[in-house]
Design a protein around this motif. Structure first.
Motif, PDB file in Angstrom:
ATOM      1  N   PRO A  99       0.806  -1.226   0.000  1.00  0.00           N
ATOM      2  CA  PRO A  99       0.000   0.000   0.000  1.00  0.00           C
ATOM      3  C   PRO A  99       0.842   1.280   0.000  1.00  0.00           C
ATOM      4  N   LEU A 100       2.007   1.217   0.612  1.00  0.00           N
ATOM      5  CA  LEU A 100       2.874   2.396   0.660  1.00  0.00           C
ATOM      6  C   LEU A 100       3.361   2.793  -0.725  1.00  0.00           C
ATOM      7  N   LEU A 101       3.508   1.798  -1.600  1.00  0.00           N
ATOM      8  CA  LEU A 101       3.976   2.065  -2.960  1.00  0.00           C
ATOM      9  C   LEU A 101       2.927   2.795  -3.788  1.00  0.00           C
ATOM     10  N   ALA A 102       1.682   2.765  -3.298  1.00  0.00           N
ATOM     11  CA  ALA A 102       0.613   3.470  -4.011  1.00  0.00           C
ATOM     12  C   ALA A 102       0.760   4.985  -3.895  1.00  0.00           C
ATOM     13  N   THR A 103       1.729   5.446  -3.106  1.00  0.00           N
ATOM     14  CA  THR A 103       1.967   6.891  -3.002  1.00  0.00           C
ATOM     15  C   THR A 103       2.859   7.405  -4.137  1.00  0.00           C
ATOM     16  N   VAL A 104       3.276   6.525  -5.035  1.00  0.00           N
ATOM     17  CA  VAL A 104       4.109   6.946  -6.166  1.00  0.00           C
ATOM     18  C   VAL A 104       3.474   8.104  -6.952  1.00  0.00           C
ATOM     19  N   PRO A 105       2.163   8.036  -7.298  1.00  0.00           N
ATOM     20  CA  PRO A 105       1.574   9.161  -8.048  1.00  0.00           C
ATOM     21  C   PRO A 105       1.660  10.488  -7.312  1.00  0.00           C
ATOM     22  N   LEU A 106       1.546  10.438  -5.990  1.00  0.00           N
ATOM     23  CA  LEU A 106       1.612  11.677  -5.208  1.00  0.00           C
ATOM     24  C   LEU A 106       2.983  12.322  -5.344  1.00  0.00           C
ATOM     25  N   TRP A 107       4.019  11.516  -5.205  1.00  0.00           N
ATOM     26  CA  TRP A 107       5.379  12.017  -5.405  1.00  0.00           C
ATOM     27  C   TRP A 107       5.580  12.451  -6.855  1.00  0.00           C
ATOM     28  N   GLY A 108       5.002  11.682  -7.770  1.00  0.00           N
ATOM     29  CA  GLY A 108       5.142  12.002  -9.193  1.00  0.00           C
ATOM     30  C   GLY A 108       4.555  13.362  -9.538  1.00  0.00           C
ATOM     31  N   ILE A 109       3.416  13.684  -8.938  1.00  0.00           N
ATOM     32  CA  ILE A 109       2.784  14.983  -9.173  1.00  0.00           C
ATOM     33  C   ILE A 109       3.698  16.111  -8.703  1.00  0.00           C
ATOM     34  N   ALA A 110       4.247  15.947  -7.511  1.00  0.00           N
ATOM     35  CA  ALA A 110       5.122  16.987  -6.960  1.00  0.00           C
ATOM     36  C   ALA A 110       6.370  17.172  -7.823  1.00  0.00           C
ATOM     37  N   ILE A 111       6.959  16.056  -8.237  1.00  0.00           N
ATOM     38  CA  ILE A 111       8.181  16.135  -9.050  1.00  0.00           C
ATOM     39  C   ILE A 111       7.893  16.729 -10.422  1.00  0.00           C
ATOM     40  N   ALA A 112       6.783  16.305 -11.052  1.00  0.00           N
ATOM     41  CA  ALA A 112       6.418  16.828 -12.372  1.00  0.00           C
ATOM     42  C   ALA A 112       6.116  18.320 -12.307  1.00  0.00           C
ATOM     43  N   ALA A 113       5.500  18.747 -11.208  1.00  0.00           N
ATOM     44  CA  ALA A 113       5.177  20.168 -11.052  1.00  0.00           C
ATOM     45  C   ALA A 113       6.445  21.005 -10.938  1.00  0.00           C
ATOM     46  N   VAL A 114       7.428  20.492 -10.217  1.00  0.00           N
ATOM     47  CA  VAL A 114       8.676  21.231 -10.012  1.00  0.00           C
ATOM     48  C   VAL A 114       9.552  21.209 -11.261  1.00  0.00           C
ATOM     49  N   VAL A 115       9.694  20.025 -11.864  1.00  0.00           N
ATOM     50  CA  VAL A 115      10.623  19.860 -12.991  1.00  0.00           C
ATOM     51  C   VAL A 115      10.030  20.340 -14.310  1.00  0.00           C
ATOM     52  N   TYR A 116       8.759  19.964 -14.568  1.00  0.00           N
ATOM     53  CA  TYR A 116       8.152  20.265 -15.867  1.00  0.00           C
ATOM     54  C   TYR A 116       7.053  21.322 -15.808  1.00  0.00           C
ATOM     55  N   GLY A 117       6.647  21.714 -14.605  1.00  0.00           N
ATOM     56  CA  GLY A 117       5.559  22.677 -14.485  1.00  0.00           C
ATOM     57  C   GLY A 117       4.246  22.106 -14.939  1.00  0.00           C
ATOM     58  N   GLU A 118       4.062  20.789 -14.773  1.00  0.00           N
ATOM     59  CA  GLU A 118       2.851  20.109 -15.231  1.00  0.00           C
ATOM     60  C   GLU A 118       2.057  19.581 -14.050  1.00  0.00           C
ATOM     61  N   LEU A 119       0.722  19.591 -14.218  1.00  0.00           N
ATOM     62  CA  LEU A 119      -0.180  19.013 -13.236  1.00  0.00           C
ATOM     63  C   LEU A 119      -1.189  18.130 -13.968  1.00  0.00           C
ATOM     64  N   PRO A 120      -1.642  17.051 -13.338  1.00  0.00           N
ATOM     65  CA  PRO A 120      -2.598  16.164 -14.002  1.00  0.00           C
ATOM     66  C   PRO A 120      -3.973  16.814 -14.109  1.00  0.00           C
TER      67      PRO A 120
END
Length: 203
Positions: A99-120
Protein backbone atom coordinates in the motif's frame (compact mmCIF):
# COMPACT_ATOMS: atom_id res chain seq x y z
CA UNK A 1 -4.12 2.36 -25.89
CA UNK A 2 -0.80 0.53 -26.19
CA UNK A 3 0.53 2.61 -23.29
CA UNK A 4 -2.40 1.49 -21.11
CA UNK A 5 -1.76 -2.15 -22.01
CA UNK A 6 1.92 -1.85 -21.17
CA UNK A 7 1.04 -0.16 -17.86
CA UNK A 8 -1.47 -2.89 -16.99
CA UNK A 9 1.05 -5.60 -17.87
CA UNK A 10 3.65 -3.82 -15.77
CA UNK A 11 1.29 -3.70 -12.80
CA UNK A 12 0.46 -7.39 -13.12
CA UNK A 13 4.12 -8.30 -13.44
CA UNK A 14 5.04 -6.25 -10.41
CA UNK A 15 2.30 -7.90 -8.37
CA UNK A 16 3.72 -11.32 -9.20
CA UNK A 17 7.22 -10.02 -8.48
CA UNK A 18 6.13 -8.85 -5.05
CA UNK A 19 4.79 -12.30 -4.15
CA UNK A 20 7.96 -14.10 -5.25
CA UNK A 21 10.30 -11.40 -3.99
CA UNK A 22 9.19 -11.48 -0.37
CA UNK A 23 9.82 -15.24 -0.23
CA UNK A 24 13.31 -14.78 -1.64
CA UNK A 25 14.14 -12.08 0.90
CA UNK A 26 12.87 -14.20 3.78
CA UNK A 27 14.67 -17.36 2.67
CA UNK A 28 18.03 -15.70 2.01
CA UNK A 29 17.67 -13.50 5.11
CA UNK A 30 20.07 -11.03 3.49
CA UNK A 31 18.49 -8.00 1.84
CA UNK A 32 21.56 -7.07 -0.17
CA UNK A 33 22.35 -10.52 -1.55
CA UNK A 34 18.71 -11.07 -2.50
CA UNK A 35 18.62 -7.68 -4.23
CA UNK A 36 21.74 -8.58 -6.19
CA UNK A 37 20.23 -11.86 -7.35
CA UNK A 38 17.05 -10.06 -8.40
CA UNK A 39 19.00 -7.45 -10.35
CA UNK A 40 21.13 -10.12 -12.01
CA UNK A 41 18.17 -12.28 -13.00
CA UNK A 42 16.21 -9.31 -14.31
CA UNK A 43 19.25 -8.14 -16.30
CA UNK A 44 19.47 -11.47 -18.13
CA UNK A 45 15.76 -11.36 -18.95
CA UNK A 46 16.01 -7.79 -20.23
CA UNK A 47 19.05 -8.53 -22.40
CA UNK A 48 17.06 -11.32 -24.07
CA UNK A 49 14.01 -9.07 -24.39
CA UNK A 50 16.12 -6.32 -25.96
CA UNK A 51 17.37 -8.81 -28.53
CA UNK A 52 13.88 -10.16 -29.25
CA UNK A 53 12.40 -6.68 -29.70
CA UNK A 54 15.28 -5.70 -31.97
CA UNK A 55 16.37 -2.81 -29.76
CA UNK A 56 19.91 -4.17 -29.43
CA UNK A 57 20.30 -3.18 -33.07
CA UNK A 58 20.21 0.52 -32.13
CA UNK A 59 22.90 0.21 -29.48
CA UNK A 60 25.34 2.02 -31.81
CA UNK A 61 22.97 5.00 -31.81
CA UNK A 62 23.32 5.51 -28.07
CA UNK A 63 24.85 8.84 -27.11
CA UNK A 64 26.94 9.35 -23.99
CA UNK A 65 24.10 11.33 -22.42
CA UNK A 66 21.60 8.56 -23.15
CA UNK A 67 23.82 6.00 -21.42
CA UNK A 68 24.37 8.31 -18.45
CA UNK A 69 20.63 9.06 -18.18
CA UNK A 70 19.60 5.40 -18.32
CA UNK A 71 22.32 4.51 -15.81
CA UNK A 72 21.18 7.19 -13.35
CA UNK A 73 17.56 6.08 -13.80
CA UNK A 74 18.63 2.52 -13.02
CA UNK A 75 20.61 3.61 -9.97
CA UNK A 76 17.63 5.52 -8.59
CA UNK A 77 14.92 2.99 -9.45
CA UNK A 78 16.68 -0.35 -9.16
CA UNK A 79 19.86 0.07 -7.10
CA UNK A 80 18.34 2.28 -4.41
CA UNK A 81 14.64 1.65 -4.96
CA UNK A 82 14.78 -2.14 -4.97
CA UNK A 83 17.11 -2.13 -1.97
CA UNK A 84 14.68 -0.05 0.08
CA UNK A 85 11.78 -2.17 -1.18
CA UNK A 86 13.48 -5.31 0.08
CA UNK A 87 14.36 -3.67 3.39
CA UNK A 88 10.71 -2.68 3.82
CA UNK A 89 9.44 -6.15 2.96
CA UNK A 90 11.97 -7.72 5.28
CA UNK A 91 10.92 -5.46 8.17
CA UNK A 92 7.14 -5.23 7.76
CA UNK A 93 6.23 -7.75 5.04
CA UNK A 94 4.85 -7.46 1.51
CA UNK A 95 1.24 -6.87 2.58
CA UNK A 96 2.20 -3.79 4.56
CA UNK A 97 4.73 -2.53 2.02
CA UNK A 98 2.48 -2.73 -1.06
CA UNK A 99 0.00 0.00 0.00
CA UNK A 100 2.87 2.40 0.66
CA UNK A 101 3.98 2.07 -2.96
CA UNK A 102 0.61 3.47 -4.01
CA UNK A 103 1.97 6.89 -3.00
CA UNK A 104 4.11 6.95 -6.17
CA UNK A 105 1.57 9.16 -8.05
CA UNK A 106 1.61 11.68 -5.21
CA UNK A 107 5.38 12.02 -5.40
CA UNK A 108 5.14 12.00 -9.19
CA UNK A 109 2.78 14.98 -9.17
CA UNK A 110 5.12 16.99 -6.96
CA UNK A 111 8.18 16.14 -9.05
CA UNK A 112 6.42 16.83 -12.37
CA UNK A 113 5.18 20.17 -11.05
CA UNK A 114 8.68 21.23 -10.01
CA UNK A 115 10.62 19.86 -12.99
CA UNK A 116 8.15 20.26 -15.87
CA UNK A 117 5.56 22.68 -14.48
CA UNK A 118 2.85 20.11 -15.23
CA UNK A 119 -0.18 19.01 -13.24
CA UNK A 120 -2.60 16.16 -14.00
CA UNK A 121 -6.18 16.88 -15.16
CA UNK A 122 -9.05 16.97 -12.66
CA UNK A 123 -10.20 13.42 -13.45
CA UNK A 124 -6.74 12.06 -12.69
CA UNK A 125 -6.69 13.91 -9.37
CA UNK A 126 -9.81 12.06 -8.24
CA UNK A 127 -8.25 8.66 -8.91
CA UNK A 128 -4.96 9.65 -7.28
CA UNK A 129 -6.63 11.00 -4.13
CA UNK A 130 -8.75 7.86 -3.74
CA UNK A 131 -5.74 5.58 -4.27
CA UNK A 132 -3.46 7.43 -1.87
CA UNK A 133 -6.20 7.75 0.75
CA UNK A 134 -6.76 4.01 0.53
CA UNK A 135 -3.04 3.35 0.91
CA UNK A 136 -2.83 5.54 4.00
CA UNK A 137 -5.89 3.85 5.48
CA UNK A 138 -4.77 0.25 5.07
CA UNK A 139 -1.20 1.01 6.15
CA UNK A 140 -2.07 3.04 9.24
CA UNK A 141 -1.00 1.77 12.67
CA UNK A 142 -4.64 1.09 13.60
CA UNK A 143 -5.15 -1.09 10.51
CA UNK A 144 -1.79 -2.84 10.85
CA UNK A 145 -1.42 -4.12 14.40
CA UNK A 146 2.03 -3.53 15.82
CA UNK A 147 3.09 -1.19 13.01
CA UNK A 148 4.32 2.35 13.65
CA UNK A 149 4.59 5.22 11.18
CA UNK A 150 8.39 4.96 11.30
CA UNK A 151 8.08 1.46 9.84
CA UNK A 152 6.66 3.02 6.67
CA UNK A 153 9.72 5.12 5.86
CA UNK A 154 11.43 2.55 3.66
CA UNK A 155 8.33 1.89 1.57
CA UNK A 156 7.59 5.59 1.18
CA UNK A 157 11.22 6.27 0.23
CA UNK A 158 10.90 3.55 -2.43
CA UNK A 159 7.81 5.26 -3.82
CA UNK A 160 9.65 8.59 -3.97
CA UNK A 161 12.60 7.07 -5.84
CA UNK A 162 10.28 5.34 -8.31
CA UNK A 163 8.58 8.65 -9.00
CA UNK A 164 11.94 10.35 -9.48
CA UNK A 165 13.59 7.87 -11.87
CA UNK A 166 11.33 8.59 -14.91
CA UNK A 167 12.91 12.05 -15.20
CA UNK A 168 16.20 10.45 -16.21
CA UNK A 169 14.50 7.79 -18.33
CA UNK A 170 12.78 10.53 -20.34
CA UNK A 171 16.12 12.25 -20.85
CA UNK A 172 17.55 9.05 -22.29
CA UNK A 173 14.54 8.39 -24.52
CA UNK A 174 14.88 11.85 -26.02
CA UNK A 175 18.27 10.71 -27.30
CA UNK A 176 17.23 7.26 -28.57
CA UNK A 177 13.77 5.69 -28.91
CA UNK A 178 14.56 2.36 -27.26
CA UNK A 179 12.72 1.97 -23.94
CA UNK A 180 13.54 -1.71 -23.42
CA UNK A 181 17.21 -1.11 -24.13
CA UNK A 182 17.14 1.86 -21.75
CA UNK A 183 15.74 -0.25 -18.91
CA UNK A 184 18.30 -2.95 -19.72
CA UNK A 185 21.16 -0.47 -19.40
CA UNK A 186 19.81 0.81 -16.09
CA UNK A 187 19.24 -2.68 -14.71
CA UNK A 188 22.56 -4.12 -15.91
CA UNK A 189 24.61 -1.20 -14.59
CA UNK A 190 22.86 -1.49 -11.22
CA UNK A 191 23.52 -5.24 -11.07
CA UNK A 192 27.20 -4.76 -11.86
CA UNK A 193 27.58 -1.99 -9.27
CA UNK A 194 25.75 -4.08 -6.67
CA UNK A 195 27.94 -7.09 -7.38
CA UNK A 196 31.07 -4.98 -7.03
CA UNK A 197 29.96 -3.58 -3.67
CA UNK A 198 29.09 -7.03 -2.33
CA UNK A 199 32.45 -8.36 -3.51
CA UNK A 200 34.28 -5.49 -1.82
CA UNK A 201 32.32 -6.02 1.36
CA UNK A 202 33.20 -9.70 1.39
CA UNK A 203 36.93 -8.98 1.29
Amino acid sequence: MSGVIWAAASGLGFGLFQAVNVRAVQQLDDVYVSTFFQLGSASLVLVVLSAVTGELAVIDDLTAWAIVSFTIAGAVHFFMGWTLLNVSQHRIGAARTAPLLATVPLWGIAIAAVVYGELPPAAAWIGIVVMVAGALTVSSPTAMAGMHWTDARFGIATAFLWALSPIFTIEGLEEVDAPVLGVTIGMLSSALAYGALIALGAE
